[in-house]
Design a protein around this motif. Structure first.
Motif, PDB file in Angstrom:
ATOM      1  N   SER A  69     -16.147  92.246 -56.621  1.00 38.73           N
ATOM      2  CA  SER A  69     -15.940  93.393 -55.749  1.00 38.73           C
ATOM      3  C   SER A  69     -16.481  93.065 -54.368  1.00 38.73           C
ATOM      4  CB  SER A  69     -16.670  94.604 -56.315  1.00 38.73           C
ATOM      5  OG  SER A  69     -18.061  94.400 -56.202  1.00 38.73           O
ATOM      6  N   ALA A  70     -16.207  93.964 -53.426  1.00 38.46           N
ATOM      7  CA  ALA A  70     -16.657  93.731 -52.056  1.00 38.46           C
ATOM      8  C   ALA A  70     -18.172  93.614 -51.989  1.00 38.46           C
ATOM      9  CB  ALA A  70     -16.183  94.869 -51.165  1.00 38.46           C
ATOM     10  N   THR A 104     -23.523  99.425 -46.596  1.00 37.93           N
ATOM     11  CA  THR A 104     -22.586  99.437 -47.727  1.00 37.93           C
ATOM     12  C   THR A 104     -23.298  99.445 -49.060  1.00 37.93           C
ATOM     13  OG1 THR A 104     -22.453  97.008 -47.633  1.00 37.93           O
ATOM     14  CG2 THR A 104     -20.763  98.253 -46.444  1.00 37.93           C
ATOM     15  N   SER A 158     -21.783 103.323 -52.566  1.00 34.30           N
ATOM     16  CA  SER A 158     -20.328 103.406 -52.497  1.00 34.30           C
ATOM     17  C   SER A 158     -19.922 104.613 -51.662  1.00 34.30           C
ATOM     18  CB  SER A 158     -19.741 103.517 -53.903  1.00 34.30           C
ATOM     19  OG  SER A 158     -20.250 104.658 -54.547  1.00 34.30           O
ATOM     20  N   GLU A 197     -13.215 104.384 -48.560  1.00 34.29           N
ATOM     21  CA  GLU A 197     -12.749 103.061 -48.150  1.00 34.29           C
ATOM     22  C   GLU A 197     -12.753 102.920 -46.628  1.00 34.29           C
ATOM     23  OE1 GLU A 197     -11.318  99.337 -49.802  1.00 34.29           O
ATOM     24  OE2 GLU A 197     -12.290 101.115 -50.588  1.00 34.29           O
ATOM     25  N   PHE A 202     -16.060 101.944 -45.331  1.00 36.73           N
ATOM     26  CA  PHE A 202     -16.327 100.523 -45.573  1.00 36.73           C
ATOM     27  C   PHE A 202     -15.630  99.664 -44.521  1.00 36.73           C
ATOM     28  CE2 PHE A 202     -15.395  96.390 -47.362  1.00 36.73           C
ATOM     29  CZ  PHE A 202     -16.626  96.015 -47.900  1.00 36.73           C
ATOM     30  N   CYS A 203     -14.384  99.998 -44.173  1.00 36.98           N
ATOM     31  CA  CYS A 203     -13.641  99.220 -43.180  1.00 36.98           C
ATOM     32  C   CYS A 203     -14.296  99.316 -41.808  1.00 36.98           C
ATOM     33  CB  CYS A 203     -12.190  99.700 -43.115  1.00 36.98           C
ATOM     34  SG  CYS A 203     -11.229  99.301 -44.607  1.00 36.98           S
ATOM     35  N   LEU A 258     -12.766  89.967 -47.291  1.00 41.19           N
ATOM     36  CA  LEU A 258     -13.027  91.385 -47.516  1.00 41.19           C
ATOM     37  C   LEU A 258     -11.990  92.264 -46.820  1.00 41.19           C
ATOM     38  CD1 LEU A 258     -16.905  91.446 -47.173  1.00 41.19           C
ATOM     39  CD2 LEU A 258     -15.600  91.839 -49.249  1.00 41.19           C
ATOM     40  N   GLN A 276      -9.005  92.135 -49.118  1.00 43.99           N
ATOM     41  CA  GLN A 276      -9.274  92.781 -50.407  1.00 43.99           C
ATOM     42  C   GLN A 276      -9.267  94.300 -50.291  1.00 43.99           C
ATOM     43  OE1 GLN A 276     -12.825  91.335 -52.270  1.00 43.99           O
ATOM     44  NE2 GLN A 276     -12.803  92.874 -53.897  1.00 43.99           N
ATOM     45  N   HIS A 277      -9.779  94.807 -49.166  1.00 42.09           N
ATOM     46  CA  HIS A 277      -9.877  96.265 -48.990  1.00 42.09           C
ATOM     47  C   HIS A 277      -8.797  96.815 -48.067  1.00 42.09           C
ATOM     48  CE1 HIS A 277     -13.733  97.022 -51.094  1.00 42.09           C
ATOM     49  NE2 HIS A 277     -13.892  95.733 -50.879  1.00 42.09           N
ATOM     50  N   ASN A 278      -7.831  95.956 -47.723  1.00 41.30           N
ATOM     51  CA  ASN A 278      -6.698  96.388 -46.901  1.00 41.30           C
ATOM     52  C   ASN A 278      -7.179  97.026 -45.596  1.00 41.30           C
ATOM     53  OD1 ASN A 278      -3.952  96.614 -46.367  1.00 41.30           O
ATOM     54  ND2 ASN A 278      -3.806  98.662 -47.274  1.00 41.30           N
ATOM     55  N   CYS A 279      -8.156  96.384 -44.955  1.00 38.68           N
ATOM     56  CA  CYS A 279      -8.722  96.893 -43.711  1.00 38.68           C
ATOM     57  C   CYS A 279      -7.986  96.281 -42.526  1.00 38.68           C
ATOM     58  CB  CYS A 279     -10.210  96.557 -43.609  1.00 38.68           C
ATOM     59  SG  CYS A 279     -11.238  97.341 -44.863  1.00 38.68           S
TER      60      CYS A 279
END
Length: 449
Positions: A26-27, A61, A64, A67, A70-71, A104, A107-110
């Motif tokens: 995970s991130a 971070t 949790s 999203e 996080f970005c 990252l 992975q997180h589509n940022c």
């Protein structure tokens, strides 16, 4: 049933090894791996400020959240790393951080474009539930697989616990109870198996002397089933932290996290790390300017070697290489020769101690003249640092706490020499048996001609 232990994917090499990781991390797990990697390069913190960027990102971070938050934190992290480009260009840790950010982002589509903000601490989580009474604390620490002895198959013999210690100039007591004095300047691995790795860095005690002592210590606990996350403990001279490198004091967020704990016994001087999920206890001390290390570990864990791993380099298992060992009997003989005990040919004492005064000083703390006593004398003669008296004393105190066989607390010089004596007595018998075998072979051949 015997718990299935996770296997690391990384092959060890001479020097320091980075631990294995689980598939598709995970991130936050990637962040932890980055934190471990970057912490292994202390010079970076002075030049690149990479660790500062990493710490700010990690703080933002830890819990949790959405999203998008996080970005935002990730883009702020990217900006922080980019600002270090001029001082860090060409640095391996800097480029590793860059690649980690890119992974990252994907992975997180940022998006790389978007709002950024300085990492900020989140609202603290609600307070933990009240502590359970001491007699029920064990049951609160997670599943049985996270308690080494409870996880063993029923009706099996109790585990055999072994001990390794590393202290002083430095002196090594291996898991097999061999006692050695070594040079081993620089970074050396003490332990490396499926569950943890330990590395020390030794620096010269006195300029021009072969004697060294431990100034840095790094321990990495690998992630294990539902028990603990990967954790790193790092200590240096005048910095003996009461927590892991990420600021936590236990094994993370898994069910058995409390089976890995850092316990501060004496601030700045004595820390104990309890890893109950592998039946292991580690003691780290600072005595004077240098660190000492002691561990109690089950034989099964000691011998849990990665497939294809060459364990010859790991000091606690096989001792120091022959070319790194110091025979302090020879050193002692030089100290007592010629112009007085412990005096050089010019008549001065060695670093302020004669052989007799060093013995008297060590006798105050170590009344039994075993190898801990002898190592104390060696350290005083080779360095003149009175703190090494206490290093030998605490090393023996750790033996009494961690060694499973009270009859083996003391190790004597004549016992080590005596171990080799029977081989010399057996030599004539072996020669006779070899000669007898040759004669039988000749007779057999003659019978077939």
């Amino acid at each position: 049933m015997q718990p299935q232990r996770e296997k690391s994917e990384v092959r060890p090499r001479a020097g320091w090894m980075v631990m294995g990781k689980r598939a598709r991390p995970s991130a936050l797990e990637v962040c932890k791996i980055l934190a471990v990697f970057l912490s292994l390069f202390p010079s970076v913190s002075l030049q690149c400020k990479i660790l500062k960027c990493n710490a700010e990102f990690w703080a933002s971070t830890t819990n949790s959240g959405p999203e998008e938050e996080f970005c935002i934190a990730l883009r702020a992290y990217n900006s922080c790393v980019r600002r270090t480009a001029r001082t860090c260009r060409g640095d391996l840790a800097y480029h590793s951080a860059q690649h980690g950010i890119e992974d990252l982002m994907i992975q997180h589509n940022c998006s790389k474009e978007g709002p950024t903000s300085q990492p900020r601490a989140r609202t603290p989580p609600p307070p933990p539930p009240p502590q359970l009474p001491p007699d029920s604390q064990e049951r609160s620490d997670g599943p049985e697989v996270c308690h080494y002895e409870r996880s063993l198959p029923r009706n099996t013999a109790p585990p055999n616990y072994t001990h390794c210690g590393f202290f002083g100039d430095p002196h090594l007591r291996t898991f097999g109870d061999d006692f050695q004095t070594c040079k081993v300047e620089g970074a050396w691995p003490l332990i490396h198996n499926k569950y943890l790795s330990v590395q020390v860095t030794n620096t010269p005690v006195v300029p021009g002397s072969v004697a060294t002592a431990t100034s840095k210590l790094t321990i990495i606990f690998k992630n294990f089933q539902e028990c603990v996350d990967q954790k790193m403990y790092h200590a240096e001279t005048d910095e003996l932290p009461a927590a892991f490198a990420d600021g936590s004091k236990n094994g993370g967020d898994r069910h058995g996290a409390n089976t890995l704990r850092v316990v501060e016994k004496v601030p700045g001087q004595h820390v104990e790390i309890q890893a109950r999920y592998i039946g292991t206890t580690i003691v780290v001390r600072q005595v004077g300017r240098y660190l000492t290390f002691a561990v109690r570990m089950p034989e099964e864990v000691v011998n849990s070697v990665e497939e294809g791993d060459n364990q010859d380099l790991y000091l606690c298992l096989h001792g120091c290489p022959a070319n790194q060992r110091i025979d302090f009997r020879t050193f002692r003989a030089r100290a007592t020769e010629s112009h007085g005990l412990g005096r050089t040919r010019s008549g001065t004492t060695m670093h302020g101690f004669s052989y007799q005064s060093a013995k008297a000083k060590c006798k105050e703390r170590l009344p039994v003249e075993d190898l801990y006593f002898q190592s104390c004398v060696f350290d005083l003669l080779s360095s003149g640092d009175i703190n090494f008296t206490m290093a030998a004393y605490y090393a023996f105190e750790d033996v009494k706490m961690l060694h499973s066989n009270s009859n083996r607390y003391h190790i004597f010089e004549n016992a080590i020499i005596g171990n080799a004596a029977p081989r010399g007595k057996d030599l004539p018998l072996l020669l006779f048996l070899n000669l007898f075998a040759v004669l039988l072979w000749i007779e057999c051949c003659a019978a077939h001609l």
